[in-house]
Design an enzyme around this catalytic site. Sequence first.
Site, short mmCIF file in Angstrom:
data_model
loop_
_atom_site.label_atom_id
_atom_site.label_comp_id
_atom_site.label_asym_id
_atom_site.label_seq_id
_atom_site.Cartn_x
_atom_site.Cartn_y
_atom_site.Cartn_z
N THR A 22 0.73 -1.24 0.06
CA THR A 22 -0.08 -0.19 -0.10
C THR A 22 0.73 1.37 -0.10
O THR A 22 0.23 2.31 0.08
CB THR A 22 -0.91 0.02 1.23
OG1 THR A 22 -0.22 -0.02 2.42
CG2 THR A 22 -1.92 -1.10 1.24
N ASP A 54 0.12 -4.96 3.55
CA ASP A 54 1.41 -4.50 4.13
C ASP A 54 1.55 -3.16 3.94
O ASP A 54 1.25 -2.49 2.99
CB ASP A 54 2.66 -5.21 3.25
CG ASP A 54 3.85 -4.54 3.76
OD1 ASP A 54 4.55 -5.26 4.90
OD2 ASP A 54 4.51 -3.74 2.93
N TYR A 59 4.14 5.85 4.70
CA TYR A 59 3.48 5.86 3.65
C TYR A 59 2.12 6.88 3.54
O TYR A 59 1.34 6.60 4.40
CB TYR A 59 2.67 4.39 3.19
CG TYR A 59 3.76 3.42 3.12
CD1 TYR A 59 5.10 3.67 2.72
CD2 TYR A 59 3.23 1.95 2.87
CE1 TYR A 59 6.06 2.48 2.57
CE2 TYR A 59 4.36 0.82 2.75
CZ TYR A 59 5.64 1.02 2.66
OH TYR A 59 6.39 0.35 2.35
N ARG A 227 9.29 6.82 -10.08
CA ARG A 227 9.78 6.16 -11.59
C ARG A 227 10.66 7.25 -12.16
O ARG A 227 11.51 7.18 -13.00
CB ARG A 227 8.88 5.55 -12.50
CG ARG A 227 8.50 4.23 -11.94
CD ARG A 227 7.14 3.59 -12.58
NE ARG A 227 6.03 4.13 -12.57
CZ ARG A 227 4.67 3.53 -12.51
NH1 ARG A 227 4.81 2.14 -12.81
NH2 ARG A 227 3.81 4.03 -12.00
N ALA A 280 -1.05 -1.92 -5.34
CA ALA A 280 -2.18 -1.64 -6.19
C ALA A 280 -3.10 -0.26 -5.76
O ALA A 280 -3.11 -0.30 -4.37
CB ALA A 280 -3.11 -2.74 -6.49
N GLN A 285 -6.45 -2.96 -10.83
CA GLN A 285 -4.97 -3.27 -10.92
C GLN A 285 -4.67 -4.58 -10.36
O GLN A 285 -3.46 -5.09 -10.56
CB GLN A 285 -4.25 -2.02 -10.34
CG GLN A 285 -4.34 -0.88 -11.01
CD GLN A 285 -3.27 0.14 -10.39
OE1 GLN A 285 -3.46 0.46 -9.25
NE2 GLN A 285 -2.72 1.09 -11.19
#
Length: 321
Positions: A22, A54, A59, A227, A280, A285
């Site tokens: 997550t 998890d 986060y 990314r 996801a 997803q």
Amino acid sequence: MYVETIRIAGIDTPVSRIALGTWSMGGHLWGGADNEQATRTLRHALALGINLIDTAPVYGFGLSEQMIGRALRGVRHSAVIATQAGLHWDDGPPRRNATARRVRKAVEDSLVRLDTDYIDLYQIHWPDSPVAQEETADELERLRREGKILAVGVSNYASTHRDSFSQHTAAATVQPPYNRFERSIDSAILPYARQHDLVVLAYGPLCRGLLSGNLHAQPPFAGDAVRTLDPTFKAPRFEQYLETVAALGIYARERHGKSVLALALRWVLDQGPTIALWGARRPEQLRGFEEAFGWQLTPEDLTNIDRILASTIKDPLGAPL
């Protein structure tokens, strides 16, 4: 739907060998959070048989845990929650802090955010070198005996850290990055886990989406700092990885009638006592995860996969530890 499971020492409920990660739900570095989408995704995962969730306080700086707590109201018994401690951001950017005082405070805060009275698996996010391993481990053992956590794990730990840590509490899991492109754990961590009966929670099994088969030459990574900053996703290396994924996709279809995503997950699951952490943000997803179960790669498959990589990736990167 058939879902492979595995046992984690200290937790009575068998856990799915694909878990819901997550990190991206928290929104930070991932283009923002969406509470409604997160709730639907979490509930959908449980409905599919994915029962291991998890997360970590960092986060979204608590947001991911809060969303999980809300989503699991009334169905907490159906989920196995894994969260973490060891990163502190109260007065600035996140930094490592695994003192006993901080670990206890982190547990208490997570229990509130997750709206639960116990945490199934509690992990130290990163080793904190200035803090003695026994201080951290002893506090985790006290929390386990108090019933606030059921099992202890470590994340991003080297073998030397784990040896001293395990003298003070029994670690049940280790969480490193692992996928077919990033295999640094093969030399030490994976053999150690097999020898000491640890379950490996492999994060990044799809290599930030590369092995999903859904990325293209002009990816829309706006707002996605993970990314955007990753050298794997920069030319010319990115094109080499895309070529590899295309070749693996052809191989997966022709050899097993599977998607490249299923091949990537199966590869992780076949390496040992492993769980693949699938990140996801939306229910769709999670589509296709069940294709990874109920079959295995042969030694011939592994050789052929290695040959594909050797012929397409000229300057590979290791795991981002």
